[in-house]
Design a protein around this motif. Structure first.
Motif, PDB file in Angstrom:
ATOM      1  N   PHE A  11      48.015   0.153  36.628  1.00 28.67           N
ATOM      2  CA  PHE A  11      49.426   0.444  37.079  1.00 28.67           C
ATOM      3  C   PHE A  11      50.303  -0.624  36.825  1.00 28.67           C
ATOM      4  O   PHE A  11      51.381  -0.303  36.020  1.00 28.67           O
ATOM      5  N   LEU A  12      50.050  -1.907  37.034  1.00 28.60           N
ATOM      6  CA  LEU A  12      50.730  -2.900  36.586  1.00 28.60           C
ATOM      7  C   LEU A  12      51.210  -3.090  35.091  1.00 28.60           C
ATOM      8  O   LEU A  12      52.332  -3.497  34.615  1.00 28.60           O
ATOM      9  N   PHE A  13      50.131  -2.938  34.144  1.00 21.86           N
ATOM     10  CA  PHE A  13      50.364  -3.000  32.983  1.00 21.86           C
ATOM     11  C   PHE A  13      51.239  -1.859  32.421  1.00 21.86           C
ATOM     12  O   PHE A  13      51.950  -2.206  31.337  1.00 21.86           O
ATOM     13  N   VAL A  14      50.979  -0.748  32.864  1.00 23.69           N
ATOM     14  CA  VAL A  14      51.878   0.305  32.372  1.00 23.69           C
ATOM     15  C   VAL A  14      53.181  -0.054  32.883  1.00 23.69           C
ATOM     16  O   VAL A  14      54.127   0.311  32.190  1.00 23.69           O
ATOM     17  N   LEU A  15      53.662  -0.362  34.124  1.00 21.74           N
ATOM     18  CA  LEU A  15      54.878  -0.714  34.669  1.00 21.74           C
ATOM     19  C   LEU A  15      55.527  -1.880  33.844  1.00 21.74           C
ATOM     20  O   LEU A  15      56.685  -1.820  33.205  1.00 21.74           O
ATOM     21  N   ASN A  16      54.532  -2.934  33.489  1.00 22.21           N
ATOM     22  CA  ASN A  16      55.023  -4.030  32.620  1.00 22.21           C
ATOM     23  C   ASN A  16      55.544  -3.591  31.266  1.00 22.21           C
ATOM     24  O   ASN A  16      56.508  -3.891  30.850  1.00 22.21           O
ATOM     25  N   GLY A  17      54.752  -2.594  30.631  1.00 20.58           N
ATOM     26  CA  GLY A  17      55.039  -2.074  29.409  1.00 20.58           C
ATOM     27  C   GLY A  17      56.571  -1.418  29.341  1.00 20.58           C
ATOM     28  O   GLY A  17      57.346  -1.592  28.567  1.00 20.58           O
ATOM     29  N   PHE A  18      56.645  -0.578  30.288  1.00 17.17           N
ATOM     30  CA  PHE A  18      57.802  -0.050  30.422  1.00 17.17           C
ATOM     31  C   PHE A  18      58.904  -0.986  30.682  1.00 17.17           C
ATOM     32  O   PHE A  18      60.036  -0.560  30.266  1.00 17.17           O
ATOM     33  N   LEU A  19      58.901  -1.775  31.554  1.00 17.78           N
ATOM     34  CA  LEU A  19      59.810  -2.910  31.904  1.00 17.78           C
ATOM     35  C   LEU A  19      60.076  -3.670  30.566  1.00 17.78           C
ATOM     36  O   LEU A  19      61.082  -3.883  30.440  1.00 17.78           O
ATOM     37  N   ASN A  20      59.053  -3.919  29.657  1.00 21.78           N
ATOM     38  CA  ASN A  20      59.519  -4.851  28.315  1.00 21.78           C
ATOM     39  C   ASN A  20      60.313  -3.974  27.703  1.00 21.78           C
ATOM     40  O   ASN A  20      61.408  -4.620  27.063  1.00 21.78           O
ATOM     41  N   VAL A  21      59.929  -2.918  27.349  1.00 29.02           N
ATOM     42  CA  VAL A  21      60.829  -1.911  26.510  1.00 29.02           C
ATOM     43  C   VAL A  21      62.315  -1.752  27.105  1.00 29.02           C
ATOM     44  O   VAL A  21      63.315  -1.871  26.307  1.00 29.02           O
ATOM     45  N   ALA A  34      45.876   0.850  23.298  1.00 29.29           N
ATOM     46  CA  ALA A  34      47.137   1.562  23.132  1.00 29.29           C
ATOM     47  C   ALA A  34      48.192   0.955  24.059  1.00 29.29           C
ATOM     48  O   ALA A  34      49.375   1.312  23.663  1.00 29.29           O
ATOM     49  N   TRP A  35      47.803   0.474  25.165  1.00 24.40           N
ATOM     50  CA  TRP A  35      48.964  -0.305  25.985  1.00 24.40           C
ATOM     51  C   TRP A  35      49.611  -1.341  24.728  1.00 24.40           C
ATOM     52  O   TRP A  35      50.959  -1.355  25.048  1.00 24.40           O
ATOM     53  N   MET A  36      48.956  -2.336  24.422  1.00 22.77           N
ATOM     54  CA  MET A  36      49.308  -3.226  23.589  1.00 22.77           C
ATOM     55  C   MET A  36      50.290  -2.905  22.295  1.00 22.77           C
ATOM     56  O   MET A  36      51.198  -3.045  21.980  1.00 22.77           O
ATOM     57  N   VAL A  37      49.606  -1.623  21.664  1.00 24.07           N
ATOM     58  CA  VAL A  37      50.172  -1.227  20.283  1.00 24.07           C
ATOM     59  C   VAL A  37      51.473  -0.458  20.830  1.00 24.07           C
ATOM     60  O   VAL A  37      52.659  -0.780  20.159  1.00 24.07           O
ATOM     61  N   ALA A  38      51.581   0.525  21.851  1.00 26.50           N
ATOM     62  CA  ALA A  38      52.651   1.103  22.143  1.00 26.50           C
ATOM     63  C   ALA A  38      53.662   0.315  22.708  1.00 26.50           C
ATOM     64  O   ALA A  38      55.026   0.477  22.192  1.00 26.50           O
ATOM     65  N   THR A  39      53.511  -0.567  23.592  1.00 23.42           N
ATOM     66  CA  THR A  39      54.546  -1.378  23.745  1.00 23.42           C
ATOM     67  C   THR A  39      55.265  -2.506  22.789  1.00 23.42           C
ATOM     68  O   THR A  39      56.450  -2.463  22.914  1.00 23.42           O
ATOM     69  N   SER A  40      54.425  -2.566  22.027  1.00 24.58           N
ATOM     70  CA  SER A  40      54.709  -3.541  20.854  1.00 24.58           C
ATOM     71  C   SER A  40      55.622  -2.807  19.910  1.00 24.58           C
ATOM     72  O   SER A  40      56.920  -2.995  19.426  1.00 24.58           O
ATOM     73  N   ILE A  41      55.289  -1.341  19.722  1.00 29.96           N
ATOM     74  CA  ILE A  41      56.063  -0.494  18.586  1.00 29.96           C
ATOM     75  C   ILE A  41      57.385  -0.077  19.312  1.00 29.96           C
ATOM     76  O   ILE A  41      58.449  -0.213  18.783  1.00 29.96           O
TER      77      ILE A  41
END
Length: 161
Positions: free
Chosen positions: A82-92, A15-22
């Protein structure tokens, strides 16, 4: 390998991978403003960015799964998540600043935080399972390259933001 696909965290990681990508893809708008920018001669072709990000997200998901399958402490699991969620947010957020808001200056500042989030993931994974940390290195390298590209674009396009 069977255990890998039956792992209870697989769906969260996917879900992290798909959500961040989309979300990142939706934030990336290649319109007239972007195409009017003078690009550095060393910039990869636009089509390659999707390929590169796909590889990075797959490697990141594998790193996360490997680290979780290596019996980390609950505290380590929480830090990684936490770091992956933060990373996804920062990526977007980087894509929002650069493409949607047309502020490569803001995105460059934000990129330091994105880079730091990838480094933090590597440092947390290192004592758990080094192969997981190594799988994150392409991400760190790519964000470094993106920061250089972002900088060069700012230099070549003063006042375009």
């Amino acid at each position: 390998m069977k255990l890998f696909f039956q792992h209870k965290y697989l769906w969260m990681i996917a879900a992290w991978m798909v959500a961040t990508s989309i979300l990142g893809g939706m934030a990336t708008k290649l319109g007239p403003w972007y195409f009017s920018l003078i690009q550095p001669p060393w910039k990869p072709p636009d089509w390659s960015f999707g390929v590169i990000w796909t590889i990075i997200f797959i490697l990141s998901a594998l790193a996360w799964m490997i680290s979780f399958n290596s019996n980390p402490t609950p505290s380590q699991k929480n830090k990684i998540t936490f770091l992956f969620v933060l990373n996804g947010f920062l990526n977007v957020l980087w894509s929002m600043f650069y493409f949607r808001m047309q502020h490569p200056d803001w995105s460059l500042v934000e990129a330091f935080f994105l880079w730091g989030s990838v480094l933090a993931i590597i440092l947390v994974m290192w004592p758990i399972r080094r192969i997981a940390a190594y799988l994150m290195l392409p991400y760190l390298i790519w964000v470094t390259i993106a920061m250089c590209l972002n900088w060069d674009t700012l230099v070549l396009n003063p006042g375009a933001y």
